[in-house]
Scaffold this motif. Structure first.
Motif, mmCIF file in Angstrom:
data_model
loop_
_atom_site.group_PDB
_atom_site.id
_atom_site.type_symbol
_atom_site.label_atom_id
_atom_site.label_comp_id
_atom_site.label_asym_id
_atom_site.label_seq_id
_atom_site.Cartn_x
_atom_site.Cartn_y
_atom_site.Cartn_z
ATOM 1 N N GLY A 1 27.764 44.898 8.454
ATOM 2 C CA GLY A 1 28.868 44.671 7.523
ATOM 3 C C GLY A 1 29.926 43.700 8.014
ATOM 4 N N HIS A 2 29.663 43.077 9.182
ATOM 5 C CA HIS A 2 30.618 42.085 9.694
ATOM 6 C C HIS A 2 29.942 40.723 9.773
ATOM 7 C CE1 HIS A 2 33.099 45.492 10.759
ATOM 8 N NE2 HIS A 2 32.070 46.019 11.416
ATOM 9 N N CYS B 1 36.173 37.787 10.402
ATOM 10 C CA CYS B 1 35.154 38.467 9.617
ATOM 11 C C CYS B 1 35.659 38.435 8.175
ATOM 12 C CB CYS B 1 35.002 39.901 10.119
ATOM 13 S SG CYS B 1 34.063 40.951 9.012
ATOM 14 N N HIS C 1 36.781 41.695 6.400
ATOM 15 C CA HIS C 1 37.924 42.364 7.042
ATOM 16 C C HIS C 1 39.005 41.380 7.469
ATOM 17 C CE1 HIS C 1 34.355 45.098 7.792
ATOM 18 N NE2 HIS C 1 35.113 45.714 6.910
ATOM 19 N N MET D 1 40.527 41.353 11.637
ATOM 20 C CA MET D 1 39.299 41.223 12.431
ATOM 21 C C MET D 1 39.048 39.733 12.645
ATOM 22 S SD MET D 1 35.600 42.966 11.876
ATOM 23 C CE MET D 1 34.272 42.691 13.058
HETATM 24 CU CU LIG Z 1 34.287 42.957 9.791
#
Ligand SMILES: [Cu+2]
Length: 142
Positions: free
Chosen positions: A61-62, A97, A100, A105
Protein backbone atom coordinates in the motif's frame (compact mmCIF):
# COMPACT_ATOMS: atom_id res chain seq x y z
CA UNK A 1 51.60 -14.81 -16.76
CA UNK A 2 51.66 -13.12 -13.39
CA UNK A 3 51.70 -9.72 -15.04
CA UNK A 4 48.61 -10.57 -17.09
CA UNK A 5 46.83 -11.68 -13.93
CA UNK A 6 47.60 -8.38 -12.23
CA UNK A 7 46.37 -6.43 -15.24
CA UNK A 8 43.13 -8.44 -15.36
CA UNK A 9 42.59 -7.96 -11.64
CA UNK A 10 43.21 -4.22 -11.89
CA UNK A 11 40.85 -4.00 -14.86
CA UNK A 12 38.10 -5.86 -13.05
CA UNK A 13 38.37 -3.63 -9.99
CA UNK A 14 38.13 -0.63 -12.31
CA UNK A 15 35.12 -2.09 -14.11
CA UNK A 16 33.20 -2.94 -11.00
CA UNK A 17 33.66 0.56 -9.59
CA UNK A 18 32.60 2.14 -12.83
CA UNK A 19 29.61 -0.08 -13.42
CA UNK A 20 28.17 -0.69 -10.00
CA UNK A 21 27.66 1.95 -7.37
CA UNK A 22 26.57 1.04 -3.88
CA UNK A 23 22.98 0.01 -3.25
CA UNK A 24 21.00 1.30 -0.30
CA UNK A 25 17.76 -0.22 0.91
CA UNK A 26 14.79 1.57 2.42
CA UNK A 27 11.71 -0.23 3.65
CA UNK A 28 8.20 1.21 3.34
CA UNK A 29 6.39 0.55 6.58
CA UNK A 30 2.94 0.78 8.12
CA UNK A 31 4.83 1.04 11.40
CA UNK A 32 8.58 1.07 12.09
CA UNK A 33 10.53 -0.50 14.97
CA UNK A 34 10.09 2.69 17.03
CA UNK A 35 6.32 2.59 16.60
CA UNK A 36 6.13 5.48 14.11
CA UNK A 37 3.29 5.01 11.67
CA UNK A 38 3.48 5.32 7.86
CA UNK A 39 7.20 5.87 7.45
CA UNK A 40 10.15 5.10 5.27
CA UNK A 41 12.64 3.26 7.42
CA UNK A 42 15.48 5.67 6.61
CA UNK A 43 14.13 9.14 5.99
CA UNK A 44 17.45 10.63 4.93
CA UNK A 45 20.11 8.79 2.99
CA UNK A 46 23.43 10.19 1.86
CA UNK A 47 24.74 8.53 -1.27
CA UNK A 48 27.22 9.16 -4.09
CA UNK A 49 26.33 9.70 -7.73
CA UNK A 50 26.06 6.33 -9.44
CA UNK A 51 24.63 4.69 -6.31
CA UNK A 52 21.15 3.23 -6.28
CA UNK A 53 18.36 3.04 -3.75
CA UNK A 54 15.92 0.13 -3.52
CA UNK A 55 12.60 0.59 -1.75
CA UNK A 56 11.25 -2.61 -0.26
CA UNK A 57 7.56 -3.01 0.54
CA UNK A 58 7.72 -4.28 4.14
CA UNK A 59 4.01 -3.51 4.08
CA UNK A 60 1.77 -3.16 1.04
CA UNK A 61 0.00 0.00 0.00
CA UNK A 62 3.00 2.32 -0.18
CA UNK A 63 4.78 3.73 -3.20
CA UNK A 64 7.47 6.18 -4.27
CA UNK A 65 6.62 9.45 -5.96
CA UNK A 66 9.42 11.87 -6.74
CA UNK A 67 8.26 15.37 -5.81
CA UNK A 68 11.33 17.55 -6.32
CA UNK A 69 14.86 16.88 -7.50
CA UNK A 70 17.80 18.67 -9.12
CA UNK A 71 16.99 17.15 -12.53
CA UNK A 72 13.17 17.31 -12.14
CA UNK A 73 12.99 13.55 -12.18
CA UNK A 74 9.45 12.33 -12.82
CA UNK A 75 8.85 9.01 -11.18
CA UNK A 76 5.97 7.20 -9.54
CA UNK A 77 5.85 3.51 -8.63
CA UNK A 78 2.83 1.30 -8.05
CA UNK A 79 1.72 0.64 -4.47
CA UNK A 80 3.42 -2.42 -2.96
CA UNK A 81 6.03 -2.56 -5.71
CA UNK A 82 9.76 -3.01 -5.07
CA UNK A 83 11.62 -0.36 -7.01
CA UNK A 84 15.25 0.66 -7.59
CA UNK A 85 16.45 4.04 -8.84
CA UNK A 86 20.04 4.95 -9.71
CA UNK A 87 20.98 8.54 -8.96
CA UNK A 88 23.43 10.29 -11.26
CA UNK A 89 22.82 14.00 -10.66
CA UNK A 90 24.07 15.58 -7.39
CA UNK A 91 21.56 17.36 -5.17
CA UNK A 92 18.63 16.77 -2.81
CA UNK A 93 15.77 14.51 -3.91
CA UNK A 94 12.45 14.73 -2.09
CA UNK A 95 10.07 11.82 -2.52
CA UNK A 96 6.91 10.68 -0.79
CA UNK A 97 4.32 7.96 -0.67
CA UNK A 98 1.34 9.16 -2.71
CA UNK A 99 -1.47 7.61 -0.58
CA UNK A 100 0.12 8.98 2.62
CA UNK A 101 1.43 12.31 1.39
CA UNK A 102 -0.63 14.23 3.95
CA UNK A 103 0.58 11.98 6.76
CA UNK A 104 4.17 12.99 6.17
CA UNK A 105 5.36 9.70 4.67
CA UNK A 106 8.34 11.15 2.84
CA UNK A 107 12.08 10.97 2.55
CA UNK A 108 15.17 12.71 1.25
CA UNK A 109 18.11 11.42 -0.71
CA UNK A 110 21.22 13.54 -0.81
CA UNK A 111 23.62 12.81 -3.63
CA UNK A 112 27.28 13.85 -3.29
CA UNK A 113 26.53 16.05 -0.25
CA UNK A 114 25.16 18.65 -2.64
CA UNK A 115 22.62 20.97 -0.96
CA UNK A 116 22.48 23.53 -3.75
CA UNK A 117 18.77 22.95 -4.53
CA UNK A 118 17.60 23.17 -0.90
CA UNK A 119 15.42 26.23 -1.69
CA UNK A 120 13.66 24.24 -4.43
CA UNK A 121 12.93 21.47 -1.91
CA UNK A 122 11.69 23.94 0.73
CA UNK A 123 9.29 25.48 -1.80
CA UNK A 124 7.91 22.18 -3.09
CA UNK A 125 4.50 20.66 -2.39
CA UNK A 126 4.05 19.23 1.12
CA UNK A 127 0.45 19.07 2.38
CA UNK A 128 -0.61 18.72 6.01
CA UNK A 129 1.89 16.99 8.29
CA UNK A 130 4.28 16.58 5.38
CA UNK A 131 5.32 20.24 5.68
CA UNK A 132 6.30 19.78 9.32
CA UNK A 133 8.20 16.58 8.56
CA UNK A 134 9.93 18.05 5.51
CA UNK A 135 11.02 21.15 7.43
CA UNK A 136 12.39 19.10 10.30
CA UNK A 137 14.34 16.83 7.94
CA UNK A 138 15.76 19.83 6.08
CA UNK A 139 16.71 21.46 9.40
CA UNK A 140 18.56 18.32 10.46
CA UNK A 141 20.75 18.61 7.36
CA UNK A 142 22.18 21.99 8.39
CU1 LIG B 1 2.50 5.06 2.37
Amino acid sequence: MRKIKIIITAFCIFCSQQTFGANYQVTMNDKDSSGNRLVFEKEIINISSGDSVTWLPADKGHNIEMVASPNDLKFSSSPGEEVTITFEVPGIYYYRCTPHKSSGMLGLIIVDNDYSNIEQIKASNAPGRAKIKLNSLLKSLL
